[in-house]
Design a protein around this motif. Structure first.
Motif, mmCIF file in Angstrom:
data_model
loop_
_atom_site.group_PDB
_atom_site.id
_atom_site.type_symbol
_atom_site.label_atom_id
_atom_site.label_comp_id
_atom_site.label_asym_id
_atom_site.label_seq_id
_atom_site.Cartn_x
_atom_site.Cartn_y
_atom_site.Cartn_z
ATOM 1 N N THR A 197 0.815 -1.496 0.214
ATOM 2 C CA THR A 197 0.226 0.275 -0.043
ATOM 3 C C THR A 197 0.997 1.155 -0.156
ATOM 4 N N ASN A 198 1.919 1.283 0.531
ATOM 5 C CA ASN A 198 2.882 2.651 0.700
ATOM 6 C C ASN A 198 3.866 2.686 -0.084
ATOM 7 N N SER A 199 3.869 1.560 -1.172
ATOM 8 C CA SER A 199 4.596 1.540 -2.147
ATOM 9 C C SER A 199 3.934 2.476 -3.412
ATOM 10 N N SER A 200 2.753 1.862 -3.721
ATOM 11 C CA SER A 200 1.211 2.522 -4.561
ATOM 12 C C SER A 200 1.568 3.905 -4.025
ATOM 13 N N LEU A 201 1.909 4.116 -2.932
ATOM 14 C CA LEU A 201 1.135 5.780 -2.031
ATOM 15 C C LEU A 201 2.538 6.347 -3.230
ATOM 16 N N GLN A 202 3.455 5.577 -2.755
ATOM 17 C CA GLN A 202 4.754 7.155 -3.322
ATOM 18 C C GLN A 202 4.719 6.695 -4.858
ATOM 19 N N LEU A 203 4.224 5.580 -6.113
ATOM 20 C CA LEU A 203 3.982 5.886 -6.805
ATOM 21 C C LEU A 203 3.033 7.084 -7.296
ATOM 22 N N SER A 204 1.485 6.071 -6.570
ATOM 23 C CA SER A 204 0.587 8.209 -6.841
ATOM 24 C C SER A 204 1.413 9.189 -6.686
ATOM 25 N N THR A 243 -0.257 22.814 -3.749
ATOM 26 C CA THR A 243 -0.775 23.281 -2.895
ATOM 27 C C THR A 243 -1.401 22.479 -1.104
ATOM 28 N N SER A 244 -1.165 20.958 -2.313
ATOM 29 C CA SER A 244 -1.901 19.783 -0.990
ATOM 30 C C SER A 244 -1.368 18.597 -1.004
ATOM 31 N N SER A 245 -0.280 18.471 -0.660
ATOM 32 C CA SER A 245 -0.111 17.337 -0.339
ATOM 33 C C SER A 245 0.097 15.723 -0.058
ATOM 34 N N MET A 246 0.050 14.538 -0.691
ATOM 35 C CA MET A 246 -0.860 13.364 0.229
ATOM 36 C C MET A 246 -0.305 12.997 1.595
ATOM 37 N N PRO A 247 -0.690 13.210 2.282
ATOM 38 C CA PRO A 247 -0.387 12.272 3.598
ATOM 39 C C PRO A 247 0.140 10.900 3.545
ATOM 40 N N PRO A 248 1.297 10.591 4.187
ATOM 41 C CA PRO A 248 1.940 9.520 4.770
ATOM 42 C C PRO A 248 -0.054 8.654 5.311
ATOM 43 N N ILE A 249 0.435 6.179 4.789
ATOM 44 C CA ILE A 249 -0.484 6.005 5.221
ATOM 45 C C ILE A 249 -1.065 5.683 6.536
ATOM 46 N N SER A 250 -1.901 5.341 7.594
ATOM 47 C CA SER A 250 -1.945 5.872 8.621
ATOM 48 C C SER A 250 -1.887 4.128 9.196
ATOM 49 N N LYS A 267 -8.815 1.873 1.268
ATOM 50 C CA LYS A 267 -9.280 3.203 2.387
ATOM 51 C C LYS A 267 -8.226 4.447 2.414
ATOM 52 N N LYS A 268 -7.926 3.765 3.312
ATOM 53 C CA LYS A 268 -6.576 5.533 2.972
ATOM 54 C C LYS A 268 -5.606 6.132 2.078
ATOM 55 N N LEU A 269 -5.060 4.908 1.291
ATOM 56 C CA LEU A 269 -4.537 4.869 -0.029
ATOM 57 C C LEU A 269 -5.453 6.008 -0.898
ATOM 58 N N ASP A 270 -6.765 5.509 -0.844
ATOM 59 C CA ASP A 270 -7.626 6.595 -1.776
ATOM 60 C C ASP A 270 -7.574 8.023 -1.320
ATOM 61 N N GLU A 271 -8.095 7.634 0.099
ATOM 62 C CA GLU A 271 -8.213 9.014 1.152
ATOM 63 C C GLU A 271 -6.837 10.084 0.965
ATOM 64 N N SER A 272 -5.295 9.128 1.016
ATOM 65 C CA SER A 272 -5.015 9.904 0.950
ATOM 66 C C SER A 272 -4.040 11.047 -0.543
ATOM 67 N N ARG A 273 -4.709 9.790 -1.477
ATOM 68 C CA ARG A 273 -4.550 10.190 -3.173
ATOM 69 C C ARG A 273 -5.809 11.921 -2.735
ATOM 70 N N SER A 274 -6.271 11.986 -2.542
ATOM 71 C CA SER A 274 -7.435 12.639 -2.597
ATOM 72 C C SER A 274 -6.883 13.632 -1.957
ATOM 73 N N GLU A 275 -6.257 13.708 -1.609
ATOM 74 C CA GLU A 275 -6.352 15.343 -0.466
ATOM 75 C C GLU A 275 -4.921 16.249 -1.336
ATOM 76 N N GLY A 276 -4.399 15.255 -2.370
ATOM 77 C CA GLY A 276 -3.427 16.204 -3.203
ATOM 78 C C GLY A 276 -3.937 16.965 -4.154
#
Length: 446
Positions: A197-204, A243-250, A267-276
């Motif tokens: 999941t964290n790797s997917s976030l970094q790619l995002s 103006t807004s970065s993707m936060p780390p996975i909680s 779900k947390k991955l989607d939430e993090s992406r949506s904050e970018g």
């Protein structure tokens, strides 16, 4: 009188005997506590030499009992929670201290109440904590009564008991739970799911930055400038800003099985992406009267890589400053006003020349400085004179609400000098004014 004295002696002896008994009971009380403490220190876990499983993230779990009164692991987590077990090394955070507990104290706020009643250490409803001394047995004998009385310092305790952590029961429960699972699989699966999941976030995040660069490259073709002032120099006035970065996975999660954990992480991955968020930043042209269209644009992770047209309507410059310059001369002196506001005065004679006063003609205004007193040697040039001290110089060369067409207007500029040539009594005047267009001089919007 004699009988009274004998009674006093008897009472005194009885008090001495009671005091001695109280000392003995206190000593016994301390001895009992010592035995309890030593008994607690003597425990030795059969899991003390268990093999540690290495992982980037430790995994924790709690123990629960099923309908067959058998223990199993539940409530897995990435961080320690109350009464949980570290599955990597099988250490735990259950309260293991012995509790010395009392009920029905006469004084609820007494020191005894604070010392003997501990909500955690005395709670027998907690897992693996149980009473070790029977209340009836300890109160029902002489030593028990003294023990309770001493513990309460004489304020009255109707129930006294000890509570300890049952290591044997805990280890049996842990053994039952371990027999039902593969520790290595649980730890590895939970770590792998988080890693993926964290790797997917970094790619995002990388893709989001690529998206910003792609949008930035399209800005040039998306901007239109309607410059009616004709004074605006096109430059980079818009850009795409994150103006807004993707936060780390909680990792603040408790799960029962891998499927539940996977759903949470996705779900947390989607939430993090949506904050970018990317936002179009349009520069404010502080030097111009202007308006914009299409500057309220933003993009999130799932947005299309398109930009709506952006328009700047530049009406006029707030303020424009120009730098006048000109030459004038006679047979004795040649003067040049440079664009930086300094005067170069050349003495064309073989005698000293003294300049006494200088007048500046700027548009409809005239200003004079009668205290120049500048002496110039023969055939020399002086650059020590400046017109920056003239108020009309700074005031009149700044134009407000200007368009380029306004620079075709004309103005009158000139100088008048009063000077003397050494060894003559004649005072000379050099005077000249001319008509210029603003556009003849260099200038800039400020």
């Amino acid at each position: 009188m004699k009988n009274t004295k004998n009674k006093c002696r008897v009472l005194t002896k009885r008090k001495q005997v009671n005091d001695k008994k109280e000392v003995i009971l206190k000593q016994r009380f301390i001895s009992i506590i010592g035995i309890l403490v030593l008994a607690g220190c003597a425990s030795n876990s059969k899991f003390s030499k268990i093999e540690t499983i290495e992982s980037n993230l430790p995994i924790y779990a709690t123990l629960a009992m099923d309908e067959k009164n058998k223990f199993y692991f539940e409530k897995f987590s990435y961080s320690s929670i109350p009464n949980s077990i570290n599955l990597n090394n099988l250490t735990h955070n259950f309260p293991t201290q012995d509790g010395i507990c009392a009920k029905h104290l006469v004084e609820r706020n007494s020191e005894v109440n604070r010392n003997l009643n501990n909500k955690i250490l005395c709670d027998t409803d907690l897992q693996f904590r149980s009473a070790t001394v029977s209340t009836g047995a300890i109160i029902g004998n002489t030593i028990g009564n003294a023990y309770a009385a001493l513990a309460s310092m004489g304020i009255g305790v109707s129930a006294y008991y000890g509570v300890e952590f049952d290591t044997e029961e805990y280890e049996d429960a842990l053994s039952q739970a371990l027999a039902k699972v593969n520790r290595v699989t649980i730890i590895n699966d939970a770590n792998q799911l988080f890693y993926e999941t964290n790797s997917s976030l970094q790619l995002s995040k990388i893709k989001f930055e690529e998206m910003r660069n792609k949008l930035q490259s399209k800005l040039g073709k998306s901007i239109k400038i309607n410059d009616t002032s004709k004074l605006f120099a096109k430059n980079e006035i818009v850009h795409i800003e994150k103006t807004s970065s993707m936060p780390p996975i909680s990792r603040n999660v408790i799960w029962q099985d891998n499927n539940e954990l996977k759903i949470y992480l996705l779900k947390k991955l989607d939430e993090s992406r949506s904050e970018g968020k990317l936002t179009l930043q349009c520069s404010r042209l502080k030097s111009f009267h202007f308006s914009t269209e299409g500057c309220e644009q933003s993009w999130d992770y799932d947005s299309k890589h398109t930009i709506d047209p952006i328009t700047y309507n530049v009406k006029s410059a707030n303020q424009y400053v120009f730098e006048p310059h000109f030459d004038m001369n006679d047979s004795n002196i040649a003067i040049r006003l440079t664009s930086n506001g300094y005067l170069k005065v050349e003495n064309r004679t073989n005698s000293f020349i003294t300049i006494n006063s200088l007048s500046l003609y700027f548009g409809a205004d005239i200003e004079t400085d009668s205290n120049i007193n500048l002496e110039i040697p023969p055939s020399a040039t002086s650059s020590n004179m400046s017109i920056h001290s003239f108020n009309i110089y700074d005031k009149n060369r700044k134009l407000k609400n200007i368009k380029k067409e306004n620079l075709e207007k004309e103005l009158s500029l000139g100088l008048a000098l009063k000077y003397k040539v050494l060894n003559t009594n004649k005072e000379n005047t050099l005077y000249d004014t001319n008509i210029y267009k603003y556009s003849e001089f260099s200038g800039q919007v400020i």
